[in-house]
Enzyme design. Structure first.
Site, PDB file in Angstrom:
ATOM      1  N   ASP A 156       0.831  -1.231   0.000  1.00 11.73           N
ATOM      2  CA  ASP A 156       0.000   0.000   0.000  1.00 11.73           C
ATOM      3  C   ASP A 156       0.851   1.261   0.000  1.00 11.73           C
ATOM      4  OD1 ASP A 156       0.685  -0.255   2.744  1.00 11.73           O
ATOM      5  OD2 ASP A 156      -1.342   0.173   3.476  1.00 11.73           O
ATOM      6  N   ASP A 204      -5.626  -0.166   5.870  1.00  7.04           N
ATOM      7  CA  ASP A 204      -6.439  -0.579   7.012  1.00  7.04           C
ATOM      8  C   ASP A 204      -7.638   0.343   7.212  1.00  7.04           C
ATOM      9  OD1 ASP A 204      -4.341  -2.298   7.170  1.00  7.04           O
ATOM     10  OD2 ASP A 204      -3.438  -1.391   8.947  1.00  7.04           O
TER      11      ASP A 204
HETATM   12  C1  GLA Z   1       0.056  -2.477   8.401  1.00  8.97           C
HETATM   13  C2  GLA Z   1      -0.174  -1.078   7.860  1.00  8.97           C
HETATM   14  C3  GLA Z   1      -0.781  -1.130   6.456  1.00  8.97           C
HETATM   15  C4  GLA Z   1       0.033  -2.045   5.538  1.00  8.97           C
HETATM   16  C5  GLA Z   1       0.298  -3.391   6.211  1.00  8.97           C
HETATM   17  C6  GLA Z   1       1.226  -4.262   5.412  1.00  8.97           C
HETATM   18  O1  GLA Z   1      -1.182  -3.113   8.595  1.00  8.97           O
HETATM   19  O2  GLA Z   1      -1.040  -0.363   8.709  1.00  8.97           O
HETATM   20  O3  GLA Z   1      -0.877   0.182   5.927  1.00  8.97           O
HETATM   21  O4  GLA Z   1       1.221  -1.427   5.142  1.00  8.97           O
HETATM   22  O5  GLA Z   1       0.858  -3.230   7.498  1.00  8.97           O
HETATM   23  O6  GLA Z   1       0.636  -4.636   4.216  1.00  8.97           O
END
Ligand code: GLA
Length: 383
Positions: A38, A172
């Site tokens: 992301d 997320d």
């Molecule tokens: C955490 C971060 C997300 C993403 C994941 C890995 O959950 O909050 O933004 O980078 O790690 O995919």
């Protein structure tokens, strides 16, 4: 224990008297594939799950926010006119979200409410994003703001980055805000366009919590981000999203070995995520499972964000004949794996995998089938 909405209403009545005016629910998430992509402007394929934060609330006449956390058995309070960062634990997520909404020019109103959730903390299921989006949903309903999931997710991410101080990407908050029942969501983390992807019939998504938590996640996470940024600079692009495998193969020999592997993970993972969407659309569960397995290997060997417990969990899950594919999910270093399985054998898979993991590692896991749910929503309104 799954949290039901009447529990929050009961808690509200006990604490504040009377009924709440609204109940909001905001889910955690599990990411099917597209990990550590992301913040490289890439693609992710998460689903919002039936583990959520619930808030029952009622407006106040003043500009104070007064919330009781059932899980922490603790009150939290602040004024919308004097927001200051403190070391306040869970209430900081509410303050940070209020700050971010006000910074964006949204006029907010005070409210009182109770908060309860069943998203396990620090497990990689995004309990913090769920709390930020529950807060945003609450402020939106109290102040009569339109619910724009993308805009709200960005404000939640800003709260996480600048108030909480965790440099996360957008996945997320966006899945917690915009999830769709019975679907995974393909998110293009550059344009923020989303596309719902239905699950092929007969499959179940299983969350496998290793019950291990690791402290170093934030520093390792920031280090991976920095390595990705330096790789993007090397390839003279704004983000690794823009580097094809061909370009990588032509030029990567001039990069140091570790940065090469980090970039290779991101480039191949973006490709796997798009392939996974195609596989889901044509109902090719076997192909989807293979992509998940490959994602795990890449995260383990090239990106180096897995752990012994996660590897053990993925191994025992993959060894069960009902399993199409399994991988670590979320930031890594501990927390959860996710598996895609043949739904009819779910019960046996859950029991056998939990027992095999415990036998292998000595840790007691939590293994459960999850359902894809809607993102943050107002589930009940009373006059
Ligand atoms: C955490 C971060 C997300 C993403 C994941 C890995 O959950 O909050 O933004 O980078 O790690 O995919």
């Amino acid at each position: 224990m799954a949290v039901e909405k009447h529990h929050v209403a009961e808690h509200f009545a006990a604490r504040f008297g009377g009924s709440p005016k609204w109940i909001v629910r905001s889910p955690g998430r599990v990411n099917l594939i597209g990990e550590h992509t992301d913040y490289n402007d890439g693609f992710v394929l998460p689903l919002a799950i039936d583990r959520a934060i619930w808030m029952a609330l009622r407006p106040r006449d003043d500009r104070r926010v007064s919330v009781y956390s059932i899980d922490y058995d603790q009150p939290g309070e602040f004024s919308l006119d004097s927001l200051t960062k403190e070391d306040g634990g869970w209430i900081e997520y509410l303050k940070g979200t209020a700050w971010s909404l006000q910074e964006a020019g949204h006029p907010l109103h005070g409210f009182e409410g109770v908060l309860v959730g069943d998203v396990p903390l620090g497990a990689g299921l995004s309990s913090s994003a769920a709390l930020e989006m529950a807060t945003a949903r609450a402020f939106a309903v109290v102040a009569g703001l339109p619910w724009d999931p993308i805009a709200m997710a960005k404000l939640g991410q800003r709260a996480e980055n600048q108030w909480i101080g965790v440099n996360c990407g957008i996945m997320d908050q966006l899945i917690s805000a915009a999830g769709q029942a019975d679907h995974a969501l393909l998110i293009d983390c550059r344009s923020l366009q989303t596309e719902t992807v239905p699950f092929p019939p007969g499959v179940a998504v299983v969350v496998l919590d290793t019950s291990t938590r690791r402290g170093l996640v934030d520093s390792e996470y920031n280090q991976r981000r920095a390595q990705c940024e330096s790789a993007a600079e090397f390839f003279k692009v704004s983000a690794l999203r823009d580097v094809s495998l061909e370009l990588f193969q032509a030029l990567a020999h001039d990069l140091d070995e570790i940065t090469q592997r980090r970039a290779l993970h991101v480039i191949t993972e973006n490709d796997r995520t798009l392939q996974a969407v195609e596989a889901m659309r044509r109902g090719d569960v076997a192909a989807l499972g293979v992509l998940m397995d490959k994602s795990h290997v890449s995260l383990r060997d090239d990106y180096e964000v897995s752990s012994d417990a996660l590897n053990a969990m993925v191994e025992v899950a993959a060894a069960h004949e009902a399993c199409y594919g399994a991988r670590m999910t979320g930031a890594g270093f501990g927390g959860c794996a996710v598996a895609l399985i043949h739904a009819e054998d779910a019960e046996d898979f859950v029991q056998a995998t939990a027992a095999a993991y415990q036998e292998k590692t000595g840790h007691t896991p939590a293994v459960y089938v999850c359902r894809a749910t809607n993102g943050a929503e107002v589930v009940e309104t009373s006059d």
